[in-house]
Design a protein around this motif. Structure first.
Motif, PDB file in Angstrom:
ATOM      1  N   ARG A   1      54.731  57.381   6.185  1.00 26.67           N
ATOM      2  CA  ARG A   1      54.991  57.948   7.518  1.00 26.67           C
ATOM      3  C   ARG A   1      55.524  56.910   8.499  1.00 26.67           C
ATOM      4  O   ARG A   1      56.017  57.251   9.563  1.00 26.67           O
ATOM      5  CB  ARG A   1      53.703  58.563   8.080  1.00 26.67           C
TER       6      ARG A   1
ATOM      7  N   ALA B   1      58.568  62.061   9.362  1.00 23.52           N
ATOM      8  CA  ALA B   1      59.321  61.427  10.457  1.00 23.52           C
ATOM      9  C   ALA B   1      59.523  62.414  11.600  1.00 23.52           C
ATOM     10  O   ALA B   1      59.586  63.612  11.374  1.00 23.52           O
ATOM     11  CB  ALA B   1      60.687  60.966   9.935  1.00 23.52           C
TER      12      ALA B   1
ATOM     13  N   TYR C   1      60.308  55.782   8.808  1.00 26.26           N
ATOM     14  CA  TYR C   1      61.360  56.212   9.746  1.00 26.26           C
ATOM     15  C   TYR C   1      60.847  56.291  11.172  1.00 26.26           C
ATOM     16  O   TYR C   1      59.779  56.829  11.440  1.00 26.26           O
ATOM     17  CB  TYR C   1      61.934  57.575   9.340  1.00 26.26           C
ATOM     18  N   LYS C   2      61.659  55.814  12.086  1.00 22.94           N
ATOM     19  CA  LYS C   2      61.361  55.989  13.507  1.00 22.94           C
ATOM     20  C   LYS C   2      61.773  57.397  13.920  1.00 22.94           C
ATOM     21  O   LYS C   2      61.111  58.055  14.733  1.00 22.94           O
ATOM     22  CB  LYS C   2      62.142  54.961  14.328  1.00 22.94           C
TER      23      LYS C   2
END
Ligand code: ZN
Length: 443
Positions: free
Chosen positions: A213, A401, A216-217
């Motif tokens: 988790r 994300a 990715y931003k």
């Protein structure tokens, strides 16, 4: 940071070395001048459409076919030309990466799929992949320098054509599908996913596909709408705030066959008549939900023995049911279940039901929706907020994300057919807003 396998032996040093050719970064992103190379992007869309097993203008690219592998090689070449490092995972998801100044910070992702169902068009998925690539090139040309790395994803098998399950790559990536279940997938010729992925050169363990988790931003997917709403409202862009999710079932109805002349009506257990009642009950379950977002479809109805003078003894049906609200979809499913039981009892037939898959709908992340909104405002482009009624890889990416999607119009809402069309101007606007959004998320 998770490491993946670089695609073929290209040293990543070379790839990142090429980035410097693109010119010096400006100190402030506000001075950024974004220009989309519409002509080049169009030429690439046309070129990719030729890598197809369909008769032009139809496009057919089935996952892990020779054609799919050629399309991937073509794509990798374009990414290298753009100075991106290309990695891949065991299921064939590909990641073209523009390293940020903080390479260990969470990544900003964009992308879509290149596989196409038989007799499809040029734009579904392709606009998100090649448009994402052009967005990155436009950012590089502008002198923008990301802090967070930007990754362009090509997801494996968004279409369920070969293995009967859509979004194979993003399901594994998000941990929605376990490697064990994936290994059990078999195509109609009996070839397993394991077999065909290895043959296509994707040899890394499926256990390594899932990303955490924290990887990715944000993730943004550009896609054609595959519906008529933007065109009808003369809107150039749609920002997706929720993604409807399908549940699918198979029904097998067993009655009793017999001679169409000899078997009298009081004695019949006609499987097709029972199926007809069930299909109407399914339609009614969606229509009476009270929301326009509820849809249910029976798309396949196989009748046995399928002879003009024979009472149908068995019918196989498929059901695809979707909604943006899980509660509403579950309520419709309960209504269908009640109908199944009462029709079976009334008509003396058996109706077996098999769940194929049931995914939860997703809400888009407010911060990514806001980044898209601001980008539209910055370029003075009108947009509407909308629901994605088709599902996409973003549905599964939303499990790991913050996600949102950007839609552009497609002519008559047509998709999954050879005359699918999005105008170069609409694609350009989509890419421009995507680039601006990636910049704001990666800054
Ligand atoms: Zn698609």
């Amino acid at each position: 940071m998770k490491r993946r396998t670089p695609s073929t032996g290209k040293p990543s040093k070379n790839a990142s070395g090429r980035e410097n050719i693109q010119g010096r970064a400006l100190t402030s992103n506000t001075t950024m001048k974004l220009q989309v190379d519409r002509g080049r992007l169009q030429a690439e869309i046309e070129e990719l459409a030729k890598i197809s097993d369909g008769e032009p203008p139809a496009v057919t690219r089935i996952v892990f076919s020779e054609t799919d592998v050629r399309a991937r090689e073509w794509f990798i070449q374009r990414c290298w030309e753009a100075g991106l490092d290309v990695d891949r995972d065991g299921v064939g998801n590909m990641f073209a990466r523009w390293n940020g100044s903080e390479p260990d910070a969470p990544v900003v992702g964009t992308g879509s799929h290149l596989d196409a169902i038989p007799n499809a068009g040029k734009y579904d998925g392709v606009v998100g992949v090649l448009g994402g690539l052009e967005a990155i090139r436009a950012l590089k040309r502008s002198g923008f320098q990301p802090k967070h790395s930007i990754e362009l994803l090509l997801f494996t098998s968004e279409e369920p054509t070969r293995f009967g399950i859509g979004c194979l790559g993003s399901r594994l990536l998000s941990g929605t599908l376990t490697p064990d279940l994936a290994r059990r997938l078999v195509d109609k010729d009996g070839a397993s996913l394991e077999e065909v992925r290895l043959k296509a050169g994707f040899v890394e363990p499926l256990e390594d596909v899932e990303l955490g988790r924290d990887y990715y931003k944000a993730f943004v997917e550009l896609h054609i709408e595959q519906g008529p709403l933007l065109e009808k409202q003369k809107m150039p862009l749609g920002i997706v705030t929720s993604i409807a999710a399908p549940a699918s079932f198979r029904f097998t109805i067993e009655g009793a066959g017999g001679h169409a002349g000899g078997m009298l009506m009081p004695d019949r257990k006609d499987a097709l008549c029972a199926a007809a009642e069930l299909i109407l009950a399914i339609e009614n379950a969606a229509k009476s939900s009270g929301a326009i977002d509820s849809v249910a479809t029976v798309g396949i109805c196989d009748v046995f023995p399928g002879a003009v003078n024979s009472v149908p003894s068995r019918v196989n049906l498929t059901l695809d049911i979707r909604d943006t609200s899980l509660e509403r979809r579950d309520a419709a499913m309960r209504a269908i279940e009640a109908a199944r039981q009462s029709i079976a009892a009334k008509r003396g037939v058996t109706i077996r039901e098999e769940l194929v898959n049931a995914d939860a709908p997703a809400q888009c992340a407010p911060e990514v929706v806001e980044a898209l909104t601001q980008s539209c405002a910055k370029h003075k482009l009108a947009f509407v907020s909308m629901v994605s009624r088709a599902y996409h890889d973003s549905l599964f990416m939303s499990r790991i994300a913050p996600v949102a999607m950007l839609f552009i119009p497609c002519r008559n809402g047509y998709s999954h057919r050879p005359d699918e069309y999005a105008s170069p101007e609409d694609i350009e606007r989509g890419v421009l807003v995507l680039a601006e959004t990636l910049a704001s998320l990666a800054a």
